[in-house]
Motif scaffolding. Structure first.
Motif, PDB file in Angstrom:
ATOM      1  N   ALA A  27     -37.513   3.640 -24.881  1.00 48.58           N
ATOM      2  CA  ALA A  27     -36.586   2.837 -25.663  1.00 48.58           C
ATOM      3  C   ALA A  27     -37.425   2.420 -27.013  1.00 48.58           C
ATOM      4  O   ALA A  27     -36.820   2.715 -28.076  1.00 48.58           O
ATOM      5  CB  ALA A  27     -36.179   1.755 -24.894  1.00 48.58           C
ATOM      6  N   MET A  28     -38.718   2.079 -27.165  1.00 48.02           N
ATOM      7  CA  MET A  28     -39.170   1.874 -28.259  1.00 48.02           C
ATOM      8  C   MET A  28     -39.324   3.203 -29.013  1.00 48.02           C
ATOM      9  O   MET A  28     -39.220   3.028 -30.332  1.00 48.02           O
ATOM     10  CB  MET A  28     -40.635   1.145 -27.937  1.00 48.02           C
ATOM     11  CG  MET A  28     -40.681  -0.196 -27.130  1.00 48.02           C
ATOM     12  SD  MET A  28     -40.033  -1.550 -28.315  1.00 48.02           S
ATOM     13  CE  MET A  28     -41.465  -1.370 -29.596  1.00 48.02           C
ATOM     14  N   PHE A  44     -27.802  -2.318 -35.494  1.00 50.55           N
ATOM     15  CA  PHE A  44     -28.877  -3.059 -34.716  1.00 50.55           C
ATOM     16  C   PHE A  44     -29.019  -2.767 -33.120  1.00 50.55           C
ATOM     17  O   PHE A  44     -27.986  -2.510 -32.694  1.00 50.55           O
ATOM     18  CB  PHE A  44     -28.590  -4.759 -34.580  1.00 50.55           C
ATOM     19  CG  PHE A  44     -28.429  -5.161 -36.320  1.00 50.55           C
ATOM     20  CD1 PHE A  44     -29.706  -5.563 -36.887  1.00 50.55           C
ATOM     21  CD2 PHE A  44     -27.445  -4.985 -37.049  1.00 50.55           C
ATOM     22  CE1 PHE A  44     -29.757  -6.323 -38.191  1.00 50.55           C
ATOM     23  CE2 PHE A  44     -27.237  -5.619 -38.179  1.00 50.55           C
ATOM     24  CZ  PHE A  44     -28.577  -6.226 -38.818  1.00 50.55           C
ATOM     25  N   LEU A  45     -30.115  -2.738 -32.593  1.00 54.35           N
ATOM     26  CA  LEU A  45     -30.495  -2.552 -31.215  1.00 54.35           C
ATOM     27  C   LEU A  45     -31.462  -3.603 -30.747  1.00 54.35           C
ATOM     28  O   LEU A  45     -32.401  -3.541 -31.304  1.00 54.35           O
ATOM     29  CB  LEU A  45     -30.748  -1.024 -31.024  1.00 54.35           C
ATOM     30  CG  LEU A  45     -31.020  -0.506 -29.905  1.00 54.35           C
ATOM     31  CD1 LEU A  45     -29.717  -0.478 -28.764  1.00 54.35           C
ATOM     32  CD2 LEU A  45     -31.460   0.770 -29.811  1.00 54.35           C
ATOM     33  N   ASP A  46     -31.316  -4.119 -29.614  1.00 50.25           N
ATOM     34  CA  ASP A  46     -31.863  -5.097 -29.146  1.00 50.25           C
ATOM     35  C   ASP A  46     -32.855  -4.268 -27.846  1.00 50.25           C
ATOM     36  O   ASP A  46     -32.312  -3.857 -26.926  1.00 50.25           O
ATOM     37  CB  ASP A  46     -31.450  -6.231 -28.522  1.00 50.25           C
ATOM     38  CG  ASP A  46     -30.815  -7.105 -29.543  1.00 50.25           C
ATOM     39  OD1 ASP A  46     -31.285  -6.960 -30.929  1.00 50.25           O
ATOM     40  OD2 ASP A  46     -29.976  -7.856 -29.242  1.00 50.25           O
ATOM     41  N   VAL A  47     -33.951  -4.009 -28.065  1.00 52.97           N
ATOM     42  CA  VAL A  47     -34.888  -3.095 -27.269  1.00 52.97           C
ATOM     43  C   VAL A  47     -36.101  -3.678 -26.483  1.00 52.97           C
ATOM     44  O   VAL A  47     -36.798  -4.453 -27.049  1.00 52.97           O
ATOM     45  CB  VAL A  47     -35.696  -2.019 -28.322  1.00 52.97           C
ATOM     46  CG1 VAL A  47     -36.586  -1.024 -27.428  1.00 52.97           C
ATOM     47  CG2 VAL A  47     -34.515  -1.073 -29.124  1.00 52.97           C
ATOM     48  N   PRO A  48     -35.840  -3.544 -25.209  1.00 51.59           N
ATOM     49  CA  PRO A  48     -36.993  -3.884 -24.327  1.00 51.59           C
ATOM     50  C   PRO A  48     -38.423  -3.401 -24.439  1.00 51.59           C
ATOM     51  O   PRO A  48     -38.461  -2.065 -24.455  1.00 51.59           O
ATOM     52  CB  PRO A  48     -36.688  -3.806 -22.918  1.00 51.59           C
ATOM     53  CG  PRO A  48     -35.712  -2.630 -23.033  1.00 51.59           C
ATOM     54  CD  PRO A  48     -35.069  -2.786 -24.371  1.00 51.59           C
ATOM     55  N   ALA A 108     -29.930   8.811 -23.595  1.00 51.05           N
ATOM     56  CA  ALA A 108     -29.827   7.581 -24.544  1.00 51.05           C
ATOM     57  C   ALA A 108     -29.727   8.263 -26.025  1.00 51.05           C
ATOM     58  O   ALA A 108     -29.197   7.634 -26.820  1.00 51.05           O
ATOM     59  CB  ALA A 108     -31.200   6.828 -24.495  1.00 51.05           C
ATOM     60  N   GLU A 109     -30.654   9.098 -26.410  1.00 52.58           N
ATOM     61  CA  GLU A 109     -30.318   9.782 -27.600  1.00 52.58           C
ATOM     62  C   GLU A 109     -29.027  10.342 -27.985  1.00 52.58           C
ATOM     63  O   GLU A 109     -28.547  10.020 -29.126  1.00 52.58           O
ATOM     64  CB  GLU A 109     -31.204  10.936 -27.882  1.00 52.58           C
ATOM     65  CG  GLU A 109     -31.251  11.766 -29.072  1.00 52.58           C
ATOM     66  CD  GLU A 109     -32.191  10.917 -30.111  1.00 52.58           C
ATOM     67  OE1 GLU A 109     -31.905  10.961 -31.409  1.00 52.58           O
ATOM     68  OE2 GLU A 109     -32.901   9.920 -29.976  1.00 52.58           O
ATOM     69  N   ALA A 110     -28.147  10.837 -27.220  1.00 52.59           N
ATOM     70  CA  ALA A 110     -26.959  11.315 -27.277  1.00 52.59           C
ATOM     71  C   ALA A 110     -26.080  10.096 -27.520  1.00 52.59           C
ATOM     72  O   ALA A 110     -25.147  10.029 -28.720  1.00 52.59           O
ATOM     73  CB  ALA A 110     -26.499  12.192 -26.313  1.00 52.59           C
ATOM     74  N   LEU A 111     -26.238   9.135 -26.840  1.00 53.54           N
ATOM     75  CA  LEU A 111     -25.250   7.968 -26.740  1.00 53.54           C
ATOM     76  C   LEU A 111     -25.558   7.313 -28.060  1.00 53.54           C
ATOM     77  O   LEU A 111     -24.473   6.732 -28.786  1.00 53.54           O
ATOM     78  CB  LEU A 111     -25.402   7.069 -25.734  1.00 53.54           C
ATOM     79  CG  LEU A 111     -24.740   7.320 -24.282  1.00 53.54           C
ATOM     80  CD1 LEU A 111     -25.561   6.767 -23.247  1.00 53.54           C
ATOM     81  CD2 LEU A 111     -23.293   7.402 -24.524  1.00 53.54           C
ATOM     82  N   TYR A 112     -27.006   7.024 -28.409  1.00 49.16           N
ATOM     83  CA  TYR A 112     -27.357   6.238 -29.621  1.00 49.16           C
ATOM     84  C   TYR A 112     -26.533   6.911 -30.898  1.00 49.16           C
ATOM     85  O   TYR A 112     -26.083   6.202 -31.730  1.00 49.16           O
ATOM     86  CB  TYR A 112     -28.698   6.143 -29.707  1.00 49.16           C
ATOM     87  CG  TYR A 112     -29.139   5.393 -30.906  1.00 49.16           C
ATOM     88  CD1 TYR A 112     -29.282   4.156 -31.151  1.00 49.16           C
ATOM     89  CD2 TYR A 112     -29.386   6.247 -32.239  1.00 49.16           C
ATOM     90  CE1 TYR A 112     -29.425   3.575 -32.372  1.00 49.16           C
ATOM     91  CE2 TYR A 112     -29.721   5.822 -33.255  1.00 49.16           C
ATOM     92  CZ  TYR A 112     -29.857   4.482 -33.668  1.00 49.16           C
ATOM     93  OH  TYR A 112     -30.030   3.851 -34.822  1.00 49.16           O
ATOM     94  N   LYS A 162     -36.079   1.744 -16.564  1.00 49.91           N
ATOM     95  CA  LYS A 162     -36.329   3.080 -17.234  1.00 49.91           C
ATOM     96  C   LYS A 162     -34.905   3.349 -17.928  1.00 49.91           C
ATOM     97  O   LYS A 162     -34.714   4.298 -18.812  1.00 49.91           O
ATOM     98  CB  LYS A 162     -36.882   4.094 -16.557  1.00 49.91           C
ATOM     99  CG  LYS A 162     -35.862   4.279 -15.342  1.00 49.91           C
ATOM    100  CD  LYS A 162     -36.730   5.627 -14.517  1.00 49.91           C
ATOM    101  CE  LYS A 162     -35.734   6.121 -13.227  1.00 49.91           C
ATOM    102  NZ  LYS A 162     -36.255   7.072 -12.632  1.00 49.91           N
ATOM    103  N   ARG A 163     -33.789   2.460 -17.203  1.00 46.90           N
ATOM    104  CA  ARG A 163     -32.725   2.930 -17.958  1.00 46.90           C
ATOM    105  C   ARG A 163     -32.124   2.070 -18.926  1.00 46.90           C
ATOM    106  O   ARG A 163     -31.156   2.286 -19.614  1.00 46.90           O
ATOM    107  CB  ARG A 163     -31.453   2.695 -16.773  1.00 46.90           C
ATOM    108  CG  ARG A 163     -31.411   3.911 -15.700  1.00 46.90           C
ATOM    109  CD  ARG A 163     -30.400   3.700 -14.705  1.00 46.90           C
ATOM    110  NE  ARG A 163     -30.333   4.928 -13.970  1.00 46.90           N
ATOM    111  CZ  ARG A 163     -29.124   4.832 -12.880  1.00 46.90           C
ATOM    112  NH1 ARG A 163     -28.505   4.141 -12.536  1.00 46.90           N
ATOM    113  NH2 ARG A 163     -29.183   6.218 -12.161  1.00 46.90           N
ATOM    114  N   ILE A 164     -32.736   0.977 -19.131  1.00 45.05           N
ATOM    115  CA  ILE A 164     -32.496  -0.031 -20.270  1.00 45.05           C
ATOM    116  C   ILE A 164     -32.980   0.317 -21.681  1.00 45.05           C
ATOM    117  O   ILE A 164     -34.267  -0.154 -21.965  1.00 45.05           O
ATOM    118  CB  ILE A 164     -32.902  -1.454 -19.905  1.00 45.05           C
ATOM    119  CG1 ILE A 164     -32.442  -1.698 -18.514  1.00 45.05           C
ATOM    120  CG2 ILE A 164     -32.346  -2.625 -20.959  1.00 45.05           C
ATOM    121  CD1 ILE A 164     -33.003  -3.107 -17.857  1.00 45.05           C
TER     122      ILE A 164
END
Length: 302
Positions: free
Chosen positions: A262-263, A252-256, A235-239, A291-293
């Motif tokens: 993710a938080m 912007f990122l909509d985080v669960p 996730a870090e690399a993609l972000y 855990k993937r979202i």
């Protein structure tokens, strides 16, 4: 109220008006959302008309009859407080139930102030999805992680390779998405990952897809969504690569909120919470790999 309220399907031109209303509400739609949403399910967009005037609308998207999503619910300010929105909302819910297979669930992301209202309509709270914002430097560092922190996940694992998502077999993307979304959404994904003024990337691990994400230009900056990944490293690399697309403006990122990693990603990048919605379901909550979202796709179509 005067006249009769007519509930009907929207035209394509009316969807452009709905997108404009969403921008006025501060929802910051993507520049090409109207075309992409219409191509996904043109029967999803429902209008409320009073005395020949369009006064409200909303989406009731069906994903192959296996899952439904209610979103884009707007009543023009001058027509609020008169029961019109209530009539539209219930008509949309009932129409969507009729579009789905028996027993299929329906999801929505509702503003917190409406949570009790949706509960009275049969929806059960699952978790909160929080919108975060960060300012991206004009020239982000070449390193795929910014800002650097010794406590951050390693975005440059030797077995992780970030590639254009078009280089990944679409069936692999569809299969990965299905672990993070309640139903197959082939038509939506085909358009979403190839949209104009957007970027779609995958994270390959020894040749296997370990996550993917999309960023698109909006009226204000860019939004990342979805951001799905095996773990915090992917996730870090993609972000980092996706956020660089928004250089010089906000991202912007909509985080669960129910996913601590993710938080943590949002907080690690100095993102500020600016908005939020309650994810609720009518019917059983879908079995997703939470855990993937790291970021949901949209508040409008799920």
């Amino acid at each position: 109220m005067s006249g009769d309220l007519v509930i009907r399907n929207m035209t394509r031109a009316e969807l452009d008006r709905l997108i404009g209303w969403a921008a006025t509400e501060g929802w910051n739609p993507g520049l090409h959302d109207a075309a992409l949403f219409w191509a996904t399910d043109p029967d999803a967009f429902i209008a409320a008309e009073l005395d020949g005037e369009l006064i409200g609308a909303g989406a009731i998207t069906s994903y192959g009859g296996a899952f439904g999503f209610m979103g884009f619910f707007i009543v023009r300010p001058a027509f609020r407080g008169r029961g019109l929105g209530n009539a539209l909302w219930h008509a949309r819910r009932d129409r969507l139930i009729a579009r789905l297979r028996p027993g299929a669930s329906i999801g929505l992301d509702g503003v917190f102030a409406m949570q009790d209202y949706y509960a009275r309509g049969g929806f059960v709270f699952s978790h909160r999805n929080l919108r975060f914002r960060a300012e991206v430097p004009d020239s982000p560092p070449h390193s795929p992680h910014w800002p650097h922190s010794p406590d951050s996940p390693d975005p440059s694992r030797s077995d992780d390779v970030i590639v254009p998502l078009d280089e990944v077999p679409f069936d692999d993307v569809l299969a990965y998405d299905r672990t993070c979304f309640p139903a197959a959404r082939e038509a939506f994904l085909r358009g979403w990952i190839r949209q104009e003024e957007g970027l779609a990337l995958g994270c390959l691990r020894q040749g296997r897809l370990g996550g993917f994400g999309v960023v698109r230009r909006c009226g204000d900056g860019c939004k990342i969504g979805p951001l799905f990944a095996d773990d915090a490293d992917a996730a870090e690399a993609l972000y980092a690569h996706l956020a660089a697309f928004a250089a010089g403006g906000p991202v912007f990122l909509d985080v669960p909120e129910n996913h601590p990693a993710a938080m943590a990603l949002a907080h690690r990048h100095g993102m500020t919470e600016v908005f939020g919605c309650a994810r609720m379901y009518l019917g059983p909550a879908p079995g997703l790999v939470h855990k993937r979202i790291f970021g949901i796709t949209t508040f409008e179509l799920g």
